[in-house]
Scaffold this active site. Structure first.
Site, PDB file in Angstrom:
ATOM      1  N   GLN A 114       0.879  -1.288  -0.057  1.00  0.00           N
ATOM      2  CA  GLN A 114      -0.073   0.082   0.057  1.00  0.00           C
ATOM      3  C   GLN A 114       0.784   1.200  -0.024  1.00  0.00           C
ATOM      4  OE1 GLN A 114      -1.461  -1.056   3.905  1.00  0.00           O
ATOM      5  NE2 GLN A 114      -1.630   1.059   4.493  1.00  0.00           N
TER       6      GLN A 114
ATOM      7  N   CYS B 164      -5.051   0.798   3.819  1.00  0.00           N
ATOM      8  CA  CYS B 164      -5.307  -0.678   4.394  1.00  0.00           C
ATOM      9  C   CYS B 164      -6.643  -1.315   4.228  1.00  0.00           C
ATOM     10  CB  CYS B 164      -4.754  -1.038   5.605  1.00  0.00           C
ATOM     11  SG  CYS B 164      -5.373  -0.035   6.967  1.00  0.00           S
TER      12      CYS B 164
ATOM     13  N   HIS C 133      -5.673  -1.180  11.871  1.00  0.00           N
ATOM     14  CA  HIS C 133      -5.300  -1.551  10.708  1.00  0.00           C
ATOM     15  C   HIS C 133      -5.977  -2.587  10.099  1.00  0.00           C
ATOM     16  CE1 HIS C 133      -1.975  -2.341   7.546  1.00  0.00           C
ATOM     17  NE2 HIS C 133      -1.858  -3.512   7.978  1.00  0.00           N
TER      18      HIS C 133
END
Length: 335
Positions: free
Chosen positions: A103, A109, A245
Site C-alpha cells: 500500500q 489498508c 489496521h
C-alpha cells in the site's frame, strides 16, 4: 514476587519504544523473551521507516456495520466440533490467495483488505486456483467515498453496488487520486458481490466463516512491536499503540492456535508479507484481532471473463466432439 514482576513487565510493555531502530528491536526482543511469546523480531521494511511514515501505513477507522451479522451456518452443526482443524486458502486444493501487495505511504489498508477479499472469493467461487486476479484498490480510494489515504472503513456496500475493475483500469498511485483519472467505461468491467455480512469477534465464529466463505477482511489494533515482526506467532509484547489496521485473514491452525493473515506492507515484512497471530489476541483488550470482520457472498465474474469462460467451455466441447468423431471413424475401419 511473581505478581510484582508481571505487573512491572505489563507497565513497561505499554511504554513507547526508544527512538533508534536498533534500540527498538533490542527492546522488543527482550520483551518477547520475558513474556514467553512465540515470535521473532528483527529489521523489516517497516523498521526503517520514520514514525510518521509508519502511521501512513495504517488507517482503519471503526464504524458500526450497516449489514446484519451472518447467520451461523448449518454446515458445521450446532457446535464447532465439525469445523476443520486447519484451513489455509493458499493451499486448500489450490491457491486462492492473490500475491502480497504494497500500500505504500497511503493509509489505504481498508481498500487492500476489501479488494484482497474480493479477489480471493471470486477465485474460490470460480475454481480459478493460482490466477493472479489483480483488482483496482485505487477505485475504492478515489471513487467510493468510503475513505482515502487518511483512512477508511471496511464497508463492502460499494463492492455490491459498483464493484471493482482490473488494476489496469486505474493503476495504484498511493495517493488519493481522482476518479476522473480511471479508464473510461471501467464500470462495465467490474467484479461484484451479491451480499455480505459481519462476523462475530470470536475465534470459533472467525474459523467457521473462513472454512465456509473463504478469506475475511478484518482489522485489529497495531502496536509498535508489530512493525518489527519477522516470523512466528505474534502476540503483543511491547510498545505504544499505532492505530487500527485492516488485513485479510486467509486461514487458521488449531494445533498452533493461530490465524494466518495477508498484510499489505510488501514482501520484505513478516513471513514474505504474511503473518500468523495467536488466537489469544482475539480477546486481547489491546490487539482486539478480528474487529470489523466480514464475509462476502455470491461473488460474480465480470462480463468479459464470463465470455472467456464460455469460449473455453465451447472450445473444450468442440475438442471432445472431434475426438469422438475420430474414434468412431477408427472403429469403423476394417481390421
Amino acid at each position: 514476587m511473581l505478581a510484582i514482576i508481571i505487573a512491572q513487565f505489563s507497565l513497561a510493555a505499554e511504554q513507547p519504544l526508544p527512538l533508534r531502530m536498533e534500540d527498538q528491536i533490542s527492546t522488543v526482543k527482550a520483551a518477547i523473551q520475558a513474556s514467553g511469546a512465540q515470535w521473532q523480531a528483527g529489521e523489516t521494511s517497516m523498521s526503517r521507516l520514520s514514525k510518521e511514515s509508519r502511521h501512513r501505513r495504517i488507517g482503519m477507522f471503526f464504524d458500526k456495520f450497516k449489514a446484519k451479522p451472518l447467520v451461523k451456518s448449518a454446515k458445521f452443526g450446532a457446535s464447532s466440533a465439525s469445523v476443520p482443524s486447519s484451513v489455509d486458502w493458499r493451499n486448500d486444493g489450490g491457491n486462492y490467495v492473490t500475491p502480497i501487495r504494497d500500500q505504500g505511504e497511503c493509509g489505504g489498508c481498508w481498500a487492500f483488505s476489501m479488494t484482497g477479499g474480493l479477489e480471493s472469493y471470486t477465485l474460490i467461487k470460480n475454481h480459478a486456483s493460482g490466477k493472479n486476479l489483480d483488482l483496482a484498490e485505487q477505485i475504492l480510494i478515489s471513487c467510493s467515498g468510503i475513505g482515502s489515504c487518511d483512512g477508511g472503513t471496511i464497508s463492502p456496500d460499494y463492492l455490491q453496488s459498483t464493484g471493482l475493475p482490473p488494476e489496469s483500469a486505474y493503476p495504484y498511485t498511493a495517493t488519493n487520486g481522482s476518479c476522473s483519472s480511471a479508464a473510461a467505461g471501467w464500470q462495465n468491467k467490474t467484479y461484484k458481490i451479491d451480499g455480505w455480512g459481519s462476523i462475530d469477534q470470536t475465534v470459533n465464529a472467525l474459523k467457521e466463516a473462513l472454512a465456509e466463505y473463504g478469506p475475511l477482511p478484518a482489522a485489529f489494533m497495531v502496536y509498535e512491536d508489530f512493525m518489527h515482526y519477522s516470523g512466528g506467532v505474534y502476540s503483543y509484547t511491547s510498545g505504544a499503540e499505532e492505530g487500527g489496521h485492516a488485513i485479510l485473514i486467509v486461514g487458521y491452525n488449531d494445533s498452533g492456535k493461530y490465524f494466518i493473515v495477508k498484510n499489505s506492507w510488501g514482501t520484505n515484512w513478516g513471513e514474505s508479507g504474511f503473518f500468523r497471530i495467536a488466537y489469544s489476541q482475539v480477546t486481547s483488550k489491546k490487539v482486539q484481532f478480528g474487529l470489523s470482520a466480514v464475509a462476502y457472498q455470491g461473488a460474480r465474474m465480470s462480463e468479459s471473463d464470463k465470455a472467456l469462460q464460455a469460449k473455453m467451455q465451447q472450445k473444450s466441447f468442440d475438442s471432445d466432439a472431434a475426438m469422438r468423431r475420430i474414434s468412431g471413424m477408427m472403429n469403423r475401419m476394417p481390421q
